[in-house]
Motif scaffolding. Structure first.
Motif, PDB file in Angstrom:
ATOM      1  N   SER A   1     -53.872  19.120 -59.729  1.00  0.00           N
ATOM      2  CA  SER A   1     -53.905  19.156 -58.265  1.00  0.00           C
ATOM      3  C   SER A   1     -53.527  20.533 -57.727  1.00  0.00           C
ATOM      4  O   SER A   1     -54.120  21.017 -56.752  1.00  0.00           O
ATOM      5  CB  SER A   1     -52.983  18.079 -57.690  1.00  0.00           C
ATOM      6  OG  SER A   1     -51.670  18.184 -58.223  1.00  0.00           O
ATOM      7  N   GLY A   2     -52.547  21.206 -58.348  1.00  0.00           N
ATOM      8  CA  GLY A   2     -52.180  22.549 -57.900  1.00  0.00           C
ATOM      9  C   GLY A   2     -53.299  23.549 -58.122  1.00  0.00           C
ATOM     10  O   GLY A   2     -53.549  24.428 -57.295  1.00  0.00           O
ATOM     11  N   ALA A   3     -53.980  23.405 -59.252  1.00  0.00           N
ATOM     12  CA  ALA A   3     -55.096  24.304 -59.539  1.00  0.00           C
ATOM     13  C   ALA A   3     -56.274  24.035 -58.611  1.00  0.00           C
ATOM     14  O   ALA A   3     -56.963  24.972 -58.178  1.00  0.00           O
ATOM     15  CB  ALA A   3     -55.514  24.151 -60.998  1.00  0.00           C
ATOM     16  N   SER A   4     -56.521  22.763 -58.282  1.00  0.00           N
ATOM     17  CA  SER A   4     -57.626  22.471 -57.351  1.00  0.00           C
ATOM     18  C   SER A   4     -57.324  23.051 -55.978  1.00  0.00           C
ATOM     19  O   SER A   4     -58.227  23.518 -55.277  1.00  0.00           O
ATOM     20  CB  SER A   4     -57.869  20.963 -57.264  1.00  0.00           C
ATOM     21  OG  SER A   4     -56.783  20.284 -56.664  1.00  0.00           O
ATOM     22  N   ARG A   5     -56.042  23.035 -55.597  1.00  0.00           N
ATOM     23  CA  ARG A   5     -55.644  23.658 -54.324  1.00  0.00           C
ATOM     24  C   ARG A   5     -55.893  25.164 -54.373  1.00  0.00           C
ATOM     25  O   ARG A   5     -56.428  25.741 -53.418  1.00  0.00           O
ATOM     26  CB  ARG A   5     -54.170  23.369 -54.071  1.00  0.00           C
ATOM     27  CG  ARG A   5     -53.599  24.016 -52.821  1.00  0.00           C
ATOM     28  CD  ARG A   5     -52.093  23.761 -52.732  1.00  0.00           C
ATOM     29  NE  ARG A   5     -51.546  24.300 -51.508  1.00  0.00           N
ATOM     30  CZ  ARG A   5     -51.165  25.569 -51.342  1.00  0.00           C
ATOM     31  NH1 ARG A   5     -51.285  26.428 -52.343  1.00  0.00           N
ATOM     32  NH2 ARG A   5     -50.683  25.984 -50.189  1.00  0.00           N
ATOM     33  N   GLN A   6     -55.506  25.799 -55.474  1.00  0.00           N
ATOM     34  CA  GLN A   6     -55.719  27.229 -55.624  1.00  0.00           C
ATOM     35  C   GLN A   6     -57.207  27.578 -55.531  1.00  0.00           C
ATOM     36  O   GLN A   6     -57.579  28.617 -54.971  1.00  0.00           O
ATOM     37  CB  GLN A   6     -55.154  27.678 -56.982  1.00  0.00           C
ATOM     38  CG  GLN A   6     -55.576  29.054 -57.462  1.00  0.00           C
ATOM     39  CD  GLN A   6     -54.842  30.172 -56.783  1.00  0.00           C
ATOM     40  OE1 GLN A   6     -54.517  30.084 -55.604  1.00  0.00           O
ATOM     41  NE2 GLN A   6     -54.557  31.233 -57.514  1.00  0.00           N
ATOM     42  N   CYS A   7     -58.044  26.714 -56.063  1.00  0.00           N
ATOM     43  CA  CYS A   7     -59.489  26.966 -56.070  1.00  0.00           C
ATOM     44  C   CYS A   7     -60.184  26.459 -54.814  1.00  0.00           C
ATOM     45  O   CYS A   7     -61.416  26.587 -54.705  1.00  0.00           O
ATOM     46  CB  CYS A   7     -60.116  26.306 -57.299  1.00  0.00           C
ATOM     47  SG  CYS A   7     -59.539  26.977 -58.870  1.00  0.00           S
ATOM     48  N   ALA A   8     -59.424  25.880 -53.883  1.00  0.00           N
ATOM     49  CA  ALA A   8     -59.994  25.320 -52.653  1.00  0.00           C
ATOM     50  C   ALA A   8     -61.090  24.307 -52.966  1.00  0.00           C
ATOM     51  O   ALA A   8     -62.161  24.302 -52.349  1.00  0.00           O
ATOM     52  CB  ALA A   8     -60.526  26.434 -51.744  1.00  0.00           C
ATOM     53  N   ARG A   9     -60.798  23.432 -53.934  1.00  0.00           N
ATOM     54  CA  ARG A   9     -61.747  22.414 -54.349  1.00  0.00           C
ATOM     55  C   ARG A   9     -61.087  21.036 -54.268  1.00  0.00           C
ATOM     56  O   ARG A   9     -60.632  20.491 -55.272  1.00  0.00           O
ATOM     57  CB  ARG A   9     -62.234  22.700 -55.765  1.00  0.00           C
ATOM     58  CG  ARG A   9     -63.138  23.917 -55.861  1.00  0.00           C
ATOM     59  CD  ARG A   9     -64.466  23.706 -55.114  1.00  0.00           C
ATOM     60  NE  ARG A   9     -65.186  22.563 -55.633  1.00  0.00           N
ATOM     61  CZ  ARG A   9     -66.084  22.637 -56.615  1.00  0.00           C
ATOM     62  NH1 ARG A   9     -66.375  23.808 -57.170  1.00  0.00           N
ATOM     63  NH2 ARG A   9     -66.717  21.561 -57.023  1.00  0.00           N
TER      64      ARG A   9
ATOM     65  N   GLY B   1     -64.098   8.608 -54.868  1.00  0.00           N
ATOM     66  CA  GLY B   1     -64.780   9.691 -54.183  1.00  0.00           C
ATOM     67  C   GLY B   1     -64.560  11.051 -54.800  1.00  0.00           C
ATOM     68  O   GLY B   1     -65.242  12.012 -54.420  1.00  0.00           O
ATOM     69  N   LYS B   2     -63.645  11.183 -55.741  1.00  0.00           N
ATOM     70  CA  LYS B   2     -63.408  12.461 -56.401  1.00  0.00           C
ATOM     71  C   LYS B   2     -64.344  12.617 -57.590  1.00  0.00           C
ATOM     72  O   LYS B   2     -64.864  11.645 -58.139  1.00  0.00           O
ATOM     73  CB  LYS B   2     -61.951  12.557 -56.872  1.00  0.00           C
ATOM     74  CG  LYS B   2     -60.938  12.410 -55.758  1.00  0.00           C
ATOM     75  CD  LYS B   2     -61.054  13.505 -54.712  1.00  0.00           C
ATOM     76  CE  LYS B   2     -59.955  13.381 -53.653  1.00  0.00           C
ATOM     77  NZ  LYS B   2     -60.043  14.457 -52.634  1.00  0.00           N
ATOM     78  N   ARG B   3     -64.545  13.856 -58.010  1.00  0.00           N
ATOM     79  CA  ARG B   3     -65.462  14.107 -59.108  1.00  0.00           C
ATOM     80  C   ARG B   3     -64.898  13.524 -60.403  1.00  0.00           C
ATOM     81  O   ARG B   3     -63.696  13.649 -60.684  1.00  0.00           O
ATOM     82  CB  ARG B   3     -65.726  15.598 -59.282  1.00  0.00           C
ATOM     83  CG  ARG B   3     -67.001  15.867 -60.079  1.00  0.00           C
ATOM     84  CD  ARG B   3     -67.397  17.308 -60.038  1.00  0.00           C
ATOM     85  NE  ARG B   3     -66.577  18.111 -60.926  1.00  0.00           N
ATOM     86  CZ  ARG B   3     -66.625  19.435 -60.971  1.00  0.00           C
ATOM     87  NH1 ARG B   3     -67.410  20.082 -60.135  1.00  0.00           N
ATOM     88  NH2 ARG B   3     -65.879  20.109 -61.812  1.00  0.00           N
ATOM     89  N   ALA B   4     -65.772  12.918 -61.183  1.00  0.00           N
ATOM     90  CA  ALA B   4     -65.349  12.223 -62.396  1.00  0.00           C
ATOM     91  C   ALA B   4     -65.299  13.184 -63.574  1.00  0.00           C
ATOM     92  O   ALA B   4     -66.128  13.158 -64.484  1.00  0.00           O
ATOM     93  CB  ALA B   4     -66.292  11.058 -62.687  1.00  0.00           C
ATOM     94  N   ASP B   5     -64.303  14.080 -63.535  1.00  0.00           N
ATOM     95  CA  ASP B   5     -63.958  14.935 -64.664  1.00  0.00           C
ATOM     96  C   ASP B   5     -62.637  14.400 -65.203  1.00  0.00           C
ATOM     97  O   ASP B   5     -61.578  14.626 -64.593  1.00  0.00           O
ATOM     98  CB  ASP B   5     -63.801  16.388 -64.239  1.00  0.00           C
ATOM     99  CG  ASP B   5     -65.114  17.018 -63.792  1.00  0.00           C
ATOM    100  OD1 ASP B   5     -66.169  16.421 -64.061  1.00  0.00           O
ATOM    101  OD2 ASP B   5     -65.070  18.095 -63.178  1.00  0.00           O
ATOM    102  N   LEU B   6     -62.676  13.697 -66.319  1.00  0.00           N
ATOM    103  CA  LEU B   6     -61.528  12.929 -66.784  1.00  0.00           C
ATOM    104  C   LEU B   6     -61.272  13.169 -68.267  1.00  0.00           C
ATOM    105  O   LEU B   6     -62.204  13.402 -69.043  1.00  0.00           O
ATOM    106  CB  LEU B   6     -61.764  11.430 -66.556  1.00  0.00           C
ATOM    107  CG  LEU B   6     -62.040  10.987 -65.111  1.00  0.00           C
ATOM    108  CD1 LEU B   6     -62.539   9.549 -65.090  1.00  0.00           C
ATOM    109  CD2 LEU B   6     -60.769  11.135 -64.273  1.00  0.00           C
ATOM    110  N   LEU B   7     -60.005  13.080 -68.633  1.00  0.00           N
ATOM    111  CA  LEU B   7     -59.593  13.127 -70.031  1.00  0.00           C
ATOM    112  C   LEU B   7     -59.032  11.775 -70.425  1.00  0.00           C
ATOM    113  O   LEU B   7     -58.364  11.118 -69.625  1.00  0.00           O
ATOM    114  CB  LEU B   7     -58.523  14.199 -70.267  1.00  0.00           C
ATOM    115  CG  LEU B   7     -58.793  15.607 -69.734  1.00  0.00           C
ATOM    116  CD1 LEU B   7     -57.646  16.527 -70.139  1.00  0.00           C
ATOM    117  CD2 LEU B   7     -60.129  16.139 -70.220  1.00  0.00           C
TER     118      LEU B   7
END
Length: 422
Positions: A360-368, A377-383
């Protein structure tokens, strides 16, 4: 918890359905915290469609059997092209044909589902970004700043690329006037970069700024530079903001970090690494300006104060983003991202804090905002992991599967079940 109630309700709102993919009976770390109990995570297309405590049906189902689901890692600080090998058109072409595809795949193999390049040759990295988006290259979605912008004879132009003029012109953008930096930022924006990166070290000799000795194990005697003047920093930041782009600044010392923040930067790449962070008012300034701090311990852990400085800013509540500063020649792409997470825990952050920094912190940094959360509704990039990463950050290495854009991209179950010769 509110999020757990929301997750449960998301299934009921839709009613009985058959989704494209359902990961059944998994523990969930949603990008900020772990949820209590077991959940089914449903995917339609490239998006998460439901996170439900009740069973869901899918055309494809994966029985997690109590394993852990979390968003993919986002590495916000990567140098992708080989700065040593790329020195002319032929070597550039050879790298792109022979090395680039495998390095992209390595990120996925280690659970990095988004990467951000912060200083690669603009044309090459944007072509790579397009190839991934179009499906002609297999790899995690790529965000890119294009070249890093520095002062005339600044870092890395006069340091890393001092003896490689061909690459210097492509990996870096050297400026020594307000007009030049504004024009370059607008040029990059016209090429649709995802963000802007400025470097505080380096400027023309007449800037009148304080002297600066750039040190690196590869340059034991140091390289004398001057800082990018504050007026150029401010002009670069303002031009980036005019185009709706976040602007981060490479810094290593407190004075440079303060200058970047006061110039309006959104984040610090590296932060304060080469000296102890003793200025509490600088930390207050980070909080006041909502700064994101990217510690890059994978490269900067050699500095004795880097870990302690990260601990100070993290405990104060400064936003942290994971970025490894991966570059060619050391370690392994993707594996370095996981090592960065482990070093951040060694510096005093909790596994949960580090996971949040890498998601979540990295997505904030990337404005994504579409990334970094297990939510509808979020992109399905999952581990899918075999063990709880919030209990031990090392469990990121126990990777079972990677779901990218809603599709199974890496399946380590097959390798495990096939065994290996002893």
């Amino acid at each position: 918890m509110h999020q757990e109630a929301e997750a449960t309700a998301s299934a009921g709102a839709r009613g009985p359905a058959t989704y494209d993919l359902v990961i059944r009976r998994a523990h969930v770390f949603d990008g900020r915290q772990k949820l209590t109990g077991l959940y089914d995570v449903a995917v339609d297309g490239a998006e998460i469609a439901s996170v439900s405590a009740e069973p869901l049906a899918g055309r494809q189902e994966i029985d997690a059997a109590g394993a852990w689901v979390m968003p993919g890692l986002i590495d916000t600080h990567v140098h992708f092209y080989d700065v040593r090998a790329v020195s002319d058109p032929d070597s550039m072409r050879a790298f792109e044909e022979n090395e680039l595809p495998g390095r992209l795949g390595l990120f996925l193999e280690h659970g990095a589902t988004t990467i951000k390049s912060v200083g690669d040759p603009t044309g090459g990295i944007l072509d790579t970004r397009a190839g991934i988006a179009e499906g002609t290259l297999r790899g995690p979605p790529l965000l890119a700043t294009g070249c890093g912008i520095t002062g005339r004879d600044g870092h890395p132009a006069a340091t890393v690329f001092g003896d490689n003029p061909w690459a210097r012109e492509r990996f870096t953008g050297e400026v020594d006037s307000l007009q030049e930096i504004r024009d370059l930022v607008h040029h990059l924006a016209d090429r649709r970069v995802d963000a802007i990166k400025l470097l505080s070290e380096g400027a023309c000799a007449h800037s009148g700024g304080p002297g600066y000795l750039w040190r690196n194990p590869a340059f034991p005697d140091g390289v004398e530079l001057e800082r990018l003047p504050r007026e150029l920093l401010r002009a670069g930041v303002e031009a980036g903001h005019e185009r709706g782009l976040r602007v981060t600044v490479h810094t290593t010392q407190q004075v440079a970090a303060r200058g970047a923040i006061e110039a309006g930067a959104d984040g610090l790449e590296h932060g304060v690494t080469v000296e102890p962070l003793t200025d509490r008012s600088l930390i207050d300034l980070m909080l006041e300006h909502d700064i994101t701090y990217t510690p890059t311990l994978w490269i900067d852990d050699a500095h004795p104060d880097a870990r302690g400085n990260l601990q100070k800013v993290s405990r104060a509540g400064v936003h942290i983003a994971l970025g490894s500063d991966t570059f060619s020649g050391r370690g392994l792409f993707g594996a370095n991202t996981v090592e960065e997470a482990e070093l951040m825990v060694a510096a005093g952050m909790t596994p949960t804090q580090v996971l949040a920094a890498g998601i979540s912190g990295a997505s904030r940094q990337c404005a994504r905002p579409d990334l970094g959360t297990v939510a509808r509704g979020k992109r399905a990039d999952l581990l899918v992991l075999d063990a709880d990463p919030t209990a031990d950050i090392g469990n990121l290495r126990r990777l079972r599967m990677v779901i990218l854009n809603g599709e199974l991209a890496v399946d380590k179950r097959r390798a495990a079940s096939s065994g290996s010769p002893r």
